[in-house]
Motif scaffolding. Structure first.
Motif, PDB file in Angstrom:
ATOM      1  N   GLN A 116       2.627   4.322  17.898  1.00 39.61           N
ATOM      2  CA  GLN A 116       1.385   3.827  18.502  1.00 39.61           C
ATOM      3  C   GLN A 116       0.164   4.229  17.695  1.00 39.61           C
ATOM      4  OE1 GLN A 116       3.820   5.207  20.768  1.00 39.61           O
ATOM      5  NE2 GLN A 116       4.396   3.046  20.851  1.00 39.61           N
ATOM      6  N   VAL A 117       0.352   5.253  16.845  1.00 43.89           N
ATOM      7  CA  VAL A 117      -0.760   5.698  15.998  1.00 43.89           C
ATOM      8  C   VAL A 117      -0.247   5.796  14.566  1.00 43.89           C
ATOM      9  CG1 VAL A 117      -2.460   7.524  15.550  1.00 43.89           C
ATOM     10  CG2 VAL A 117      -1.729   7.064  17.908  1.00 43.89           C
ATOM     11  N   ILE A 118      -0.968   5.184  13.640  1.00 42.52           N
ATOM     12  CA  ILE A 118      -0.609   5.265  12.224  1.00 42.52           C
ATOM     13  C   ILE A 118      -1.862   5.720  11.483  1.00 42.52           C
ATOM     14  CG2 ILE A 118       0.188   3.988  10.187  1.00 42.52           C
ATOM     15  CD1 ILE A 118       1.551   2.002  12.134  1.00 42.52           C
ATOM     16  N   LEU A 119      -1.762   6.830  10.764  1.00 40.53           N
ATOM     17  CA  LEU A 119      -2.976   7.316  10.103  1.00 40.53           C
ATOM     18  C   LEU A 119      -2.685   7.957   8.772  1.00 40.53           C
ATOM     19  CD1 LEU A 119      -3.488  10.656  10.338  1.00 40.53           C
ATOM     20  CD2 LEU A 119      -3.808  10.084  12.714  1.00 40.53           C
ATOM     21  N   ALA A 120      -3.742   8.169   8.018  1.00 37.93           N
ATOM     22  CA  ALA A 120      -3.660   8.859   6.732  1.00 37.93           C
ATOM     23  C   ALA A 120      -5.019   9.469   6.450  1.00 37.93           C
ATOM     24  CB  ALA A 120      -3.290   7.876   5.618  1.00 37.93           C
ATOM     25  N   ALA A 121      -5.036  10.437   5.536  1.00 36.78           N
ATOM     26  CA  ALA A 121      -6.311  10.972   5.074  1.00 36.78           C
ATOM     27  C   ALA A 121      -6.993   9.884   4.251  1.00 36.78           C
ATOM     28  CB  ALA A 121      -6.069  12.209   4.214  1.00 36.78           C
ATOM     29  N   HIS A 122      -8.314   9.778   4.394  1.00 37.73           N
ATOM     30  CA  HIS A 122      -9.063   8.748   3.671  1.00 37.73           C
ATOM     31  C   HIS A 122      -9.063   9.053   2.176  1.00 37.73           C
ATOM     32  CE1 HIS A 122     -11.805   5.393   3.705  1.00 37.73           C
ATOM     33  NE2 HIS A 122     -12.622   6.045   2.896  1.00 37.73           N
ATOM     34  N   SER A 123      -8.604   8.119   1.377  1.00 38.28           N
ATOM     35  CA  SER A 123      -8.560   8.307  -0.078  1.00 38.28           C
ATOM     36  C   SER A 123      -8.382   6.942  -0.711  1.00 38.28           C
ATOM     37  CB  SER A 123      -7.366   9.185  -0.460  1.00 38.28           C
ATOM     38  OG  SER A 123      -6.164   8.453  -0.257  1.00 38.28           O
ATOM     39  N   SER A 124      -8.444   6.871  -2.040  1.00 41.60           N
ATOM     40  CA  SER A 124      -8.263   5.562  -2.666  1.00 41.60           C
ATOM     41  C   SER A 124      -6.836   5.053  -2.406  1.00 41.60           C
ATOM     42  CB  SER A 124      -8.583   5.609  -4.162  1.00 41.60           C
ATOM     43  OG  SER A 124      -7.706   6.457  -4.838  1.00 41.60           O
ATOM     44  N   PHE A 125      -5.897   5.954  -2.209  1.00 46.23           N
ATOM     45  CA  PHE A 125      -4.511   5.569  -1.912  1.00 46.23           C
ATOM     46  C   PHE A 125      -4.420   4.901  -0.535  1.00 46.23           C
ATOM     47  CE2 PHE A 125      -0.550   6.881   0.263  1.00 46.23           C
ATOM     48  CZ  PHE A 125       0.406   6.295  -0.560  1.00 46.23           C
ATOM     49  N   SER A 126      -4.917   5.574   0.483  1.00 44.61           N
ATOM     50  CA  SER A 126      -4.764   5.036   1.843  1.00 44.61           C
ATOM     51  C   SER A 126      -5.658   3.820   2.071  1.00 44.61           C
ATOM     52  CB  SER A 126      -5.068   6.117   2.883  1.00 44.61           C
ATOM     53  OG  SER A 126      -6.380   6.614   2.719  1.00 44.61           O
ATOM     54  N   ARG A 127      -6.837   3.815   1.460  1.00 48.99           N
ATOM     55  CA  ARG A 127      -7.755   2.674   1.623  1.00 48.99           C
ATOM     56  C   ARG A 127      -7.193   1.410   1.009  1.00 48.99           C
ATOM     57  NH1 ARG A 127     -12.880   4.710  -1.447  1.00 48.99           N
ATOM     58  NH2 ARG A 127     -13.766   2.739  -0.774  1.00 48.99           N
ATOM     59  N   ASN A 128      -6.315   1.594   0.040  1.00 51.56           N
ATOM     60  CA  ASN A 128      -5.710   0.460  -0.622  1.00 51.56           C
ATOM     61  C   ASN A 128      -4.610  -0.160   0.248  1.00 51.56           C
ATOM     62  OD1 ASN A 128      -5.225  -1.224  -2.895  1.00 51.56           O
ATOM     63  ND2 ASN A 128      -3.536   0.100  -3.549  1.00 51.56           N
ATOM     64  N   ILE A 129      -3.955   0.673   1.033  1.00 54.57           N
ATOM     65  CA  ILE A 129      -2.763   0.230   1.760  1.00 54.57           C
ATOM     66  C   ILE A 129      -3.035  -0.150   3.212  1.00 54.57           C
ATOM     67  CG2 ILE A 129      -0.505   1.001   2.616  1.00 54.57           C
ATOM     68  CD1 ILE A 129      -0.486   2.894   0.121  1.00 54.57           C
ATOM     69  N   LEU A 130      -3.710   0.740   3.965  1.00 54.48           N
ATOM     70  CA  LEU A 130      -3.734   0.555   5.427  1.00 54.48           C
ATOM     71  C   LEU A 130      -4.417  -0.723   5.914  1.00 54.48           C
ATOM     72  CD1 LEU A 130      -3.854   4.120   7.003  1.00 54.48           C
ATOM     73  CD2 LEU A 130      -1.916   2.663   6.454  1.00 54.48           C
ATOM     74  N   PRO A 131      -5.466  -1.232   5.236  1.00 56.00           N
ATOM     75  CA  PRO A 131      -6.005  -2.510   5.717  1.00 56.00           C
ATOM     76  C   PRO A 131      -4.973  -3.640   5.629  1.00 56.00           C
ATOM     77  CG  PRO A 131      -7.601  -1.424   4.301  1.00 56.00           C
ATOM     78  CD  PRO A 131      -6.300  -0.668   4.157  1.00 56.00           C
ATOM     79  N   ARG A 132      -4.148  -3.588   4.602  1.00 55.94           N
ATOM     80  CA  ARG A 132      -3.102  -4.610   4.456  1.00 55.94           C
ATOM     81  C   ARG A 132      -2.112  -4.499   5.618  1.00 55.94           C
ATOM     82  NH1 ARG A 132      -1.143  -7.491  -0.623  1.00 55.94           N
ATOM     83  NH2 ARG A 132       0.839  -8.387   0.014  1.00 55.94           N
ATOM     84  N   VAL A 133      -1.777  -3.263   5.971  1.00 55.22           N
ATOM     85  CA  VAL A 133      -0.900  -3.031   7.124  1.00 55.22           C
ATOM     86  C   VAL A 133      -1.564  -3.586   8.382  1.00 55.22           C
ATOM     87  CG1 VAL A 133       0.142  -1.231   8.572  1.00 55.22           C
ATOM     88  CG2 VAL A 133       0.139  -0.973   6.079  1.00 55.22           C
ATOM     89  N   GLY A 134      -2.851  -3.293   8.536  1.00 55.41           N
ATOM     90  CA  GLY A 134      -3.583  -3.740   9.719  1.00 55.41           C
ATOM     91  C   GLY A 134      -3.540  -5.248   9.883  1.00 55.41           C
ATOM     92  N   ALA A 135      -3.770  -5.957   8.793  1.00 57.68           N
ATOM     93  CA  ALA A 135      -3.786  -7.417   8.877  1.00 57.68           C
ATOM     94  C   ALA A 135      -2.433  -7.927   9.352  1.00 57.68           C
ATOM     95  CB  ALA A 135      -4.125  -8.015   7.513  1.00 57.68           C
TER      96      ALA A 135
END
Ligand SMILES: Cc1cc2nc3c(=O)[nH]c(=O)nc-3n(C[C@H](O)[C@H](O)[C@H](O)COP(=O)(O)OP(=O)(O)OC[C@H]3O[C@@H](n4cnc5c(N)ncnc54)[C@H](O)[C@@H]3O)c2cc1C
Ligand SMILES: Nc1ncnc2c1ncn2[C@@H]1O[C@H](COP(=O)(O)O)[C@@H](O)[C@H]1O
Lengths: 309, 251
Positions: free
Chosen positions: A84-103
């Motif tokens: 129910q919760v998916i998270l990561a520390a904010h970084s160029s790595f996570s910013r690159n991936i999680l929006p794609r997951v969100g969509a």
């Protein structure tokens, strides 16, 4: 109810920010799983030693040696229904991936949450940190990156169970070619206790090195720079501090010949103590400085370096 | 030859310090100077350079918002874009909704390359490019500082924490621009005049049949807490004394 953390690593080491992400995840008081995509045994063991986690899910495949956003996204989607919760520390790595997951989950992602509150409510900044927005997510899954420096690091010493998970087929339309690392013996910028930052006023790459490096060495500090200094070629791009660079919150931040544009202060104004050295008494950097010294940096910095034991 | 679509957002000028409305409901941008999101100018510039290199035949700028967005599209046209599309909506558009709208435009226009800014400087979200790439199942490269096109492949260098990474993407693909990708050209007055003759096609977001209801509700906007006022020191010696004695920093 379960929480998944995407655990960043660089192929050699687990990112220290994963420990801060674990603390952030405890907000939901649900079992926390860590996903390690690629990486070696040492990284997996480091992840398993973080206290307060449930399990480490290790996904390994040749194509994950340099994890691409497309592949890590598909991997997360393959297990997302458990969380129910998916998270990561904010970084160029996570910013690159999680929006794609969100969509692909049809979930609006929350970037760089400063604080987490009840009822899926978060505080995050906007306009380069000029405002704080309190927002509430109406999605069933909470998908976010967290502002690591606002969360204490979870301690080590645990031994969570490690599970190897299946990996989906690789996304073949993107190929990893190469990477460069700016090697430095100094502490990592984002986790350094002291940061010495220089601006355009240093005037050359040679000055940047000759004036700032001895000070940083004596202090055991990381070096930072403004965008203007990076653009002028005085400093490498990965040490840019600010809205579009690295965000730091050290014990002590020394800004040398930095004007204090909002895009820069966004990246350092959470530092505990800020020292500014600038020859212009009206420079905006003094508004965020605890100690301001109006002086010519070419005199003040060598004097400061010499005065340290 | 390639067709390039560039997404251009209208935002408050980056030099302006926005104010929060007295009731804390939002920021007050009434009468404030607006302009093209800085990263999107880099995206436009890169598209134009690819056209000038003979890699692309057409550059199309697209913006989502209301009629006032005409100004940023005119700016893109004046820089050299061939035509522009304005997708009109009065809804509060968030990255996920815009990504879905942009996907619909991509399906209609069939560009080989979609260029966006890496983040908008009002929301600081940094999500749209990745979301669009996901929805289209396209390759993505974010935070680009260099782009080379050869045949059906884009080679992109990305700025990442601690260094750079270079990827090769099969086209069609989505790329988001970092500031260091290029230096955007200045718009000359004659070009601005000429841009008036270039077409801006307007369509309504409603026609695209996408639910634009924001998923993130804005509850309150605050000024961030100010740092406690600092003091001036007169010498390096005084500075060190304060740091050691009053802040307990070992130096
Ligand atoms: C979209 C966007 C994103 C941006 N992101 C970032 C970011 O992430 N990080 C960032 O830093 N910037 C960023 N910027 C740029 C930012 O707006 C400023 O232009 C930049 O921070 C200025 O850098 P500076 O302080 O080195 O240079 P200047 O603004 O030129 O300041 C130089 C300062 O040095 C002082 N000085 C000169 N000589 C001396 C001397 N001998 N001794 C002491 N002081 C001296 C001057 O008084 C002046 O205050 C961004 C801009 C945009 C549009
Ligand atoms: N309303 C909009 N109109 C056009 N482009 C947009 C809009 N919103 C976002 N974008 C594009 O998406 C990029 C990233 O935006 P964001 O995810 O909001 O940070 C921007 O740099 C723009 O290129």
């Amino acid at each position: 109810m379960k929480t998944l953390i995407i655990a960043e690593h660089n192929g050699k080491q687990l990112s220290p920010a994963v420990q801060q992400a674990v603390t952030a995840a405890q907000f939901w008081q649900a079992p926390v799983d860590l996903l390690v995509a690629g990486g070696n045994d040492a990284i997996v063991q480091a992840a398993a030693s973080i206290t307060g986690i449930n399990r480490v899910l290790h996904a390994n495949a040749v194509y994950l040696a340099h994890p691409l956003a497309e592949d890590v996204t598909n991997l997360i989607l393959s297990i997302a229904s458990d969380y129910q919760v998916i998270l990561a520390a904010h970084s160029s790595f996570s910013r690159n991936i999680l929006p794609r997951v969100g969509a692909l989950l049809d979930v609006a992602m929350i970037s760089d949450a400063l604080t987490i509150h009840a009822d899926n409510t978060y505080k995050r900044s906007g306009y380069a940190g000029n405002v704080h927005n309190v927002i509430r997510s109406t999605d069933n899954i909470q998908l976010l990156t967290v502002h690591s420096s606002n969360f204490a690091a979870a301690s080590l010493g645990g031994s969570a169970e490690v599970i190897n998970i299946d990996v989906p087929a690789s996304f073949t339309k993107t190929r990893w070619i190469s990477e460069t690392h700016n090697l430095s013996d100094r502490p990592a910028l984002s986790s350094a206790k002291i940061v010495v930052s220089g601006g355009r006023s240093l005037g050359s790459a040679e000055n940047f090195e000759e004036i700032l490096a001895p000070l940083a060495t004596k202090l055991g500090a990381a070096l930072g720079a403004t965008r203007a200094a990076v653009d002028a070629g005085y400093a490498p791009n990965d040490i840019q501090v600010g809205q579009t660079g690295v965000v730091v919150a050290p014990e002590l931040y020394i800004a040398v010949g930095v004007s204090g544009a909002v895009q820069h202060t966004y990246g350092m104004k959470d530092s505990r103590i800020v020292v500014a050295i600038n020859q212009d008494p009206d420079a905006p950097i003094f508004q965020v400085a605890d100690y301001g010294l109006v002086a010519d940096l070419f005199e003040a910095v060598p004097t400061l370096t010499a005065a340290l034991n | 030859m390639m067709k390039i679509l560039v997404a251009v957002k209208r935002v408050v000028d980056y030099n302006i310090k926005v104010r929060v409305k007295p009731d804390g409901s939002d920021v007050d941008i009434d009468g404030v100077k607006m302009g093209v999101n800085p990263f999107d100018e880099n995206a436009i510039e890169e598209a134009l350079r690819l056209k000038e290199q003979g890699k692309a035949i057409e550059v199309i700028a697209v913006s989502f918002g209301t009629q006032v967005n005409q100004d940023v599209l005119r700016h893109a046209l004046a820089m050299g874009a061939d035509r522009a599309i304005l997708v009109e909506s009065t809804a509060k558009l968030q990255s996920l909704s815009v990504a879905k709208l942009l996907k619909a435009v991509v399906e209609r226009e069939q560009p080989n390359l979609i260029l966006l800014g890496k983040q908008s400087i009002d929301d600081d979200a940094g999500q749209m490019g990745q979301m669009l790439a996901g929805l289209l199942n396209y390759p993505q490269a974010t935070f680009a500082s260099s782009i080379k096109i050869e045949g059906n492949e884009a080679t992109v260098t990305r700025e990442v924490d601690g260094g750079t990474e270079t990827l090769a993407l099969n086209l069609p693909a989505v790329i988001t621009a970092d500031l260091r990708l290029n230096e955007p050209r200045f718009v000359k007055l004659p070009n601005l005049m000429m841009a008036r003759k270039k077409p801006i096609e307007t369509m309504s977001a409603d026609e695209l049949g996408i639910n634009l209801e924001p998923r993130l509700k804005l509850l309150k906007v605050n000024e961030p807490p100010a740092r406690k006022p600092g003091i001036r020191v007169n010498s390096v010696e005084e500075l060190l004394n304060k740091l050691r004695a009053e802040e307990g920093i070992t130096l």
